[in-house]
Design a protein around this motif. Structure first.
Motif, PDB file in Angstrom:
ATOM      1  N   CYS A   2       0.409   0.063 -10.730  1.00  0.00           N
ATOM      2  CA  CYS A   2       1.666   0.447 -10.064  1.00  0.00           C
ATOM      3  C   CYS A   2       2.014  -0.511  -8.934  1.00  0.00           C
ATOM      4  O   CYS A   2       3.175  -0.766  -8.655  1.00  0.00           O
ATOM      5  CB  CYS A   2       1.527   1.845  -9.449  1.00  0.00           C
ATOM      6  N   ASP A   3       0.974  -0.978  -8.248  1.00  0.00           N
ATOM      7  CA  ASP A   3       1.150  -1.707  -6.981  1.00  0.00           C
ATOM      8  C   ASP A   3       1.036  -3.195  -7.252  1.00  0.00           C
ATOM      9  O   ASP A   3       0.001  -3.667  -7.711  1.00  0.00           O
ATOM     10  CB  ASP A   3       0.095  -1.220  -5.991  1.00  0.00           C
ATOM     11  N   ARG A   4       2.100  -3.935  -6.989  1.00  0.00           N
ATOM     12  CA  ARG A   4       2.172  -5.323  -7.447  1.00  0.00           C
ATOM     13  C   ARG A   4       2.795  -6.226  -6.390  1.00  0.00           C
ATOM     14  O   ARG A   4       3.572  -5.789  -5.554  1.00  0.00           O
ATOM     15  CB  ARG A   4       3.057  -5.419  -8.708  1.00  0.00           C
ATOM     16  N   ILE A   5       2.478  -7.503  -6.537  1.00  0.00           N
ATOM     17  CA  ILE A   5       3.115  -8.521  -5.698  1.00  0.00           C
ATOM     18  C   ILE A   5       3.787  -9.513  -6.645  1.00  0.00           C
ATOM     19  O   ILE A   5       3.118 -10.273  -7.347  1.00  0.00           O
ATOM     20  CB  ILE A   5       2.095  -9.184  -4.761  1.00  0.00           C
ATOM     21  N   LEU A   6       5.110  -9.421  -6.701  1.00  0.00           N
ATOM     22  CA  LEU A   6       5.896 -10.247  -7.616  1.00  0.00           C
ATOM     23  C   LEU A   6       6.645 -11.299  -6.806  1.00  0.00           C
ATOM     24  O   LEU A   6       6.836 -11.148  -5.599  1.00  0.00           O
ATOM     25  CB  LEU A   6       6.892  -9.378  -8.390  1.00  0.00           C
ATOM     26  N   ALA A  58       0.824  -1.201   0.000  1.00  0.00           N
ATOM     27  CA  ALA A  58       0.000   0.000   0.000  1.00  0.00           C
ATOM     28  C   ALA A  58       0.861   1.255   0.000  1.00  0.00           C
ATOM     29  O   ALA A  58       1.659   1.461   0.908  1.00  0.00           O
ATOM     30  CB  ALA A  58      -0.906   0.000   1.233  1.00  0.00           C
ATOM     31  N   ASN A  59       0.678   2.080  -1.027  1.00  0.00           N
ATOM     32  CA  ASN A  59       1.278   3.407  -1.001  1.00  0.00           C
ATOM     33  C   ASN A  59       0.304   4.274  -0.204  1.00  0.00           C
ATOM     34  O   ASN A  59      -0.816   4.533  -0.646  1.00  0.00           O
ATOM     35  CB  ASN A  59       1.452   3.952  -2.424  1.00  0.00           C
ATOM     36  N   VAL A  60       0.733   4.682   0.996  1.00  0.00           N
ATOM     37  CA  VAL A  60      -0.185   5.353   1.934  1.00  0.00           C
ATOM     38  C   VAL A  60      -0.029   6.869   1.953  1.00  0.00           C
ATOM     39  O   VAL A  60      -0.555   7.537   2.840  1.00  0.00           O
ATOM     40  CB  VAL A  60      -0.016   4.793   3.372  1.00  0.00           C
ATOM     41  N   GLY A  61       0.680   7.423   0.953  1.00  0.00           N
ATOM     42  CA  GLY A  61       0.876   8.874   0.900  1.00  0.00           C
ATOM     43  C   GLY A  61      -0.407   9.668   1.108  1.00  0.00           C
ATOM     44  O   GLY A  61      -0.439  10.629   1.876  1.00  0.00           O
ATOM     45  N   SER A  62      -1.490   9.241   0.448  1.00  0.00           N
ATOM     46  CA  SER A  62      -2.781   9.945   0.549  1.00  0.00           C
ATOM     47  C   SER A  62      -3.321  10.029   1.968  1.00  0.00           C
ATOM     48  O   SER A  62      -4.020  10.972   2.310  1.00  0.00           O
ATOM     49  CB  SER A  62      -3.850   9.224  -0.277  1.00  0.00           C
ATOM     50  N   LEU A  63      -3.041   9.015   2.776  1.00  0.00           N
ATOM     51  CA  LEU A  63      -3.579   9.003   4.138  1.00  0.00           C
ATOM     52  C   LEU A  63      -2.976  10.133   4.953  1.00  0.00           C
ATOM     53  O   LEU A  63      -3.583  10.624   5.899  1.00  0.00           O
ATOM     54  CB  LEU A  63      -3.279   7.668   4.837  1.00  0.00           C
ATOM     55  N   PHE A  64      -1.765  10.533   4.579  1.00  0.00           N
ATOM     56  CA  PHE A  64      -1.087  11.610   5.306  1.00  0.00           C
ATOM     57  C   PHE A  64      -1.358  12.961   4.653  1.00  0.00           C
ATOM     58  O   PHE A  64      -1.426  13.978   5.334  1.00  0.00           O
ATOM     59  CB  PHE A  64       0.415  11.325   5.371  1.00  0.00           C
ATOM     60  N   ASP A  65      -1.542  12.947   3.326  1.00  0.00           N
ATOM     61  CA  ASP A  65      -1.810  14.205   2.633  1.00  0.00           C
ATOM     62  C   ASP A  65      -3.230  14.704   2.917  1.00  0.00           C
ATOM     63  O   ASP A  65      -3.503  15.888   2.836  1.00  0.00           O
ATOM     64  CB  ASP A  65      -1.615  14.037   1.116  1.00  0.00           C
ATOM     65  N   ASN A  66      -4.150  13.772   3.193  1.00  0.00           N
ATOM     66  CA  ASN A  66      -5.536  14.155   3.500  1.00  0.00           C
ATOM     67  C   ASN A  66      -5.851  13.662   4.902  1.00  0.00           C
ATOM     68  O   ASN A  66      -6.655  12.760   5.095  1.00  0.00           O
ATOM     69  CB  ASN A  66      -6.514  13.500   2.527  1.00  0.00           C
ATOM     70  N   LEU A  67      -5.195  14.254   5.882  1.00  0.00           N
ATOM     71  CA  LEU A  67      -5.237  13.711   7.236  1.00  0.00           C
ATOM     72  C   LEU A  67      -6.638  13.502   7.785  1.00  0.00           C
ATOM     73  O   LEU A  67      -7.485  14.378   7.710  1.00  0.00           O
ATOM     74  CB  LEU A  67      -4.471  14.626   8.188  1.00  0.00           C
ATOM     75  N   THR A 103      -7.456  -6.006  -5.298  1.00  0.00           N
ATOM     76  CA  THR A 103      -7.283  -4.727  -4.601  1.00  0.00           C
ATOM     77  C   THR A 103      -8.079  -4.737  -3.308  1.00  0.00           C
ATOM     78  O   THR A 103      -9.064  -5.456  -3.168  1.00  0.00           O
ATOM     79  CB  THR A 103      -7.772  -3.540  -5.454  1.00  0.00           C
ATOM     80  N   LEU A 104      -7.655  -3.907  -2.389  1.00  0.00           N
ATOM     81  CA  LEU A 104      -8.330  -3.703  -1.103  1.00  0.00           C
ATOM     82  C   LEU A 104      -9.249  -2.498  -1.268  1.00  0.00           C
ATOM     83  O   LEU A 104      -8.830  -1.479  -1.808  1.00  0.00           O
ATOM     84  CB  LEU A 104      -7.242  -3.358  -0.078  1.00  0.00           C
ATOM     85  N   GLY A 105     -10.494  -2.628  -0.826  1.00  0.00           N
ATOM     86  CA  GLY A 105     -11.410  -1.485  -0.867  1.00  0.00           C
ATOM     87  C   GLY A 105     -11.769  -0.999  -2.250  1.00  0.00           C
ATOM     88  O   GLY A 105     -11.717   0.197  -2.530  1.00  0.00           O
ATOM     89  N   PRO A 106     -12.188  -1.916  -3.157  1.00  0.00           N
ATOM     90  CA  PRO A 106     -12.507  -1.483  -4.520  1.00  0.00           C
ATOM     91  C   PRO A 106     -13.618  -0.436  -4.569  1.00  0.00           C
ATOM     92  O   PRO A 106     -13.644   0.388  -5.477  1.00  0.00           O
ATOM     93  CB  PRO A 106     -12.927  -2.776  -5.225  1.00  0.00           C
ATOM     94  N   LYS A 166      -4.987   2.139  -4.713  1.00  0.00           N
ATOM     95  CA  LYS A 166      -5.712   1.066  -4.023  1.00  0.00           C
ATOM     96  C   LYS A 166      -4.648   0.059  -3.572  1.00  0.00           C
ATOM     97  O   LYS A 166      -3.844  -0.397  -4.400  1.00  0.00           O
ATOM     98  CB  LYS A 166      -6.670   0.334  -4.957  1.00  0.00           C
ATOM     99  N   PRO A 167      -4.647  -0.299  -2.285  1.00  0.00           N
ATOM    100  CA  PRO A 167      -3.707  -1.347  -1.864  1.00  0.00           C
ATOM    101  C   PRO A 167      -3.995  -2.646  -2.625  1.00  0.00           C
ATOM    102  O   PRO A 167      -5.129  -2.884  -3.051  1.00  0.00           O
ATOM    103  CB  PRO A 167      -4.014  -1.520  -0.376  1.00  0.00           C
TER     104      PRO A 167
END
Length: 394
Positions: free
Chosen positions: A343-347, A12-21, A370-373, A381-382
């Motif tokens: 962008c978000d992958r599990i290899l 999960a790229n969680v940047g948004s969770l911090f940008d939109n506190l 994805t999590l939370g479609p 989306k994680p």
């Protein structure tokens, strides 16, 4: 005797969770807990990127609450061993990656060992192990930021990787958290196929694979999951989308530099079909990037294929994981800043894929999704992979 361990890997790229506190965090966490509740994994690995968000100097303080709320949630109470690594030391610019990894081991899972890179040996995992900082002296994790001279034309960002090594029922595994470079300009991305950005990511990924497979430590099967920033092959996709359109290139007045690309329909009052600028990718028919079109879109997803000699991936059946709207009320809408992409992958290495148990009935076998479609999860989306790890342990 074959043993089966249910494993959940999440990136999960969680940047948004911090940008939109505060706006999306609680729903985001609910989606995570729901997934854990429904799959009931015995081993959980959460790989986060962009901890602290874009404005990390201001918002890194909130990272502590984020990690603490996951640790202390009711859903996690039966996980009696926890290992947490958070690189929040933004003052140390030359080594700061903003990566965070959390590992949870269920009380029913015995004999879990973790590698100590210092003594070059595995040790049994016990209790709560939390490391927050630059992680410099922590011996159970190996963290590296990509060397600055890697890409002369790019501003140095928080990109790198972090690995931990595990033994689950006698089977050794590397778990690697990765964050690769993004596309800075949509216009530059259109210039060649593959794009210059894609070529940079390829170098970076090859570097990571070489580092985790080199002779300093015994190479192990690995799972590589994170924000690879893989993009669709923009040039060929744009050519495809604008087949029956009039394409105009608008240059900046003074220079020969392209400012925008506009594709208009030949009839239909010359409606604008697609407009591309440095940070704009506006396509008229957004449904094109939705679920039912995934198979035809995947033709343009070419960045993993280059690595087929060393990397495998489960089949993608979900729509691109980025860039979703950060507006609470538009959970399935893409922003028109970038062309949607996976962008978000599990290899994983070929050897790792061999340990994934395939059930005949396909019931709850392997799930890659994805999590939370249908919930606003921020711009990424994680992505998770649930599977049963089959080992010959005791």
């Amino acid at each position: 005797m074959e043993t089966f361990t249910d494993v959940l890997l999440v990136t999960a790229n969680v940047g948004s969770l911090f940008d939109n506190l505060g706006e999306i965090q609680s729903e985001w966490l609910q989606e995570l807990y729901k997934t854990i509740h429904s799959y009931k994994p015995q081993f959980i690995a959460l790989h986060f990127q962009e901890v602290g968000g874009k404005d990390y100097m201001v918002n890194m303080g909130h990272a502590d609450n984020f990690f603490r709320s996951i640790e202390s949630n009711e859903e996690m109470k039966d996980y009696d061993r926890v290992c947490i690594y958070v690189d929040n030391q933004f003052q140390a610019e030359d080594v700061f990656t903003a990566l965070g990894s959390m590992y949870f081991i269920h009380k029913t899972l015995k004999n879990i060992y973790q590698y100590d890179f210092n003594v070059k040996d595995f040790k049994a995992v016990s209790g709560q192990n939390k490391y927050v900082g630059s992680l410099a002296g922590v011996t159970t994790v190996e963290k590296e930021k990509f060397p600055k001279n890697f890409w002369p034309d790019f501003k140095w960002s928080r990109k790198g990787f972090m690995r931990t090594r595990w033994i689950i029922h006698n089977q050794g595994l590397d778990l690697v958290n990765v964050h690769l470079f993004h596309d800075a300009s949509n216009l530059t991305a259109c210039e060649s196929s593959p794009s210059i950005y894609s070529a940079n990511r390829k170098n970076a990924l090859r570097y990571v694979i070489n580092r985790i497979s080199d002779s300093r430590y015994t190479p192990l099967p690995f799972f590589l999951f994170g924000d690879f920033n893989f993009r669709l092959d923009t040039l060929s996709l744009v050519q495809h989308l604008s087949t029956s359109a009039d394409v105009q290139t608008v240059k900046k007045d003074s220079s020969n530099e392209v400012e925008k690309i506009i594709c208009e329909e030949k009839d239909n009052d010359h409606q604008v079909l697609l407009q591309i600028e440095e940070k704009l990718f506006a396509y008229l028919h957004q449904a094109y990037f939705r679920e039912d079109n995934v198979p035809s879109l995947l033709k343009y997803d070419k960045e993993v294929a280059v690595f087929h000699d060393v990397i495998r991936e489960e089949d993608i059946k979900f729509p691109p994981s980025y860039p979703y709207s950060e507006e609470y009320t538009k959970p399935t809408q893409y922003m028109n800043t970038r062309c949607p992409a996976w962008c978000d992958r599990i290899l994983m290495s070929h050897t790792a894929q061999e340990f994934i148990h395939r059930r005949d009935d396909d019931e709850r076998g392997v799930v890659y999704d994805t999590l939370g479609p249908n919930v606003c999860m921020g711009d990424h989306k994680p992505v998770f992979l649930f599977f049963s790890l089959k080992t010959n342990g005791h």
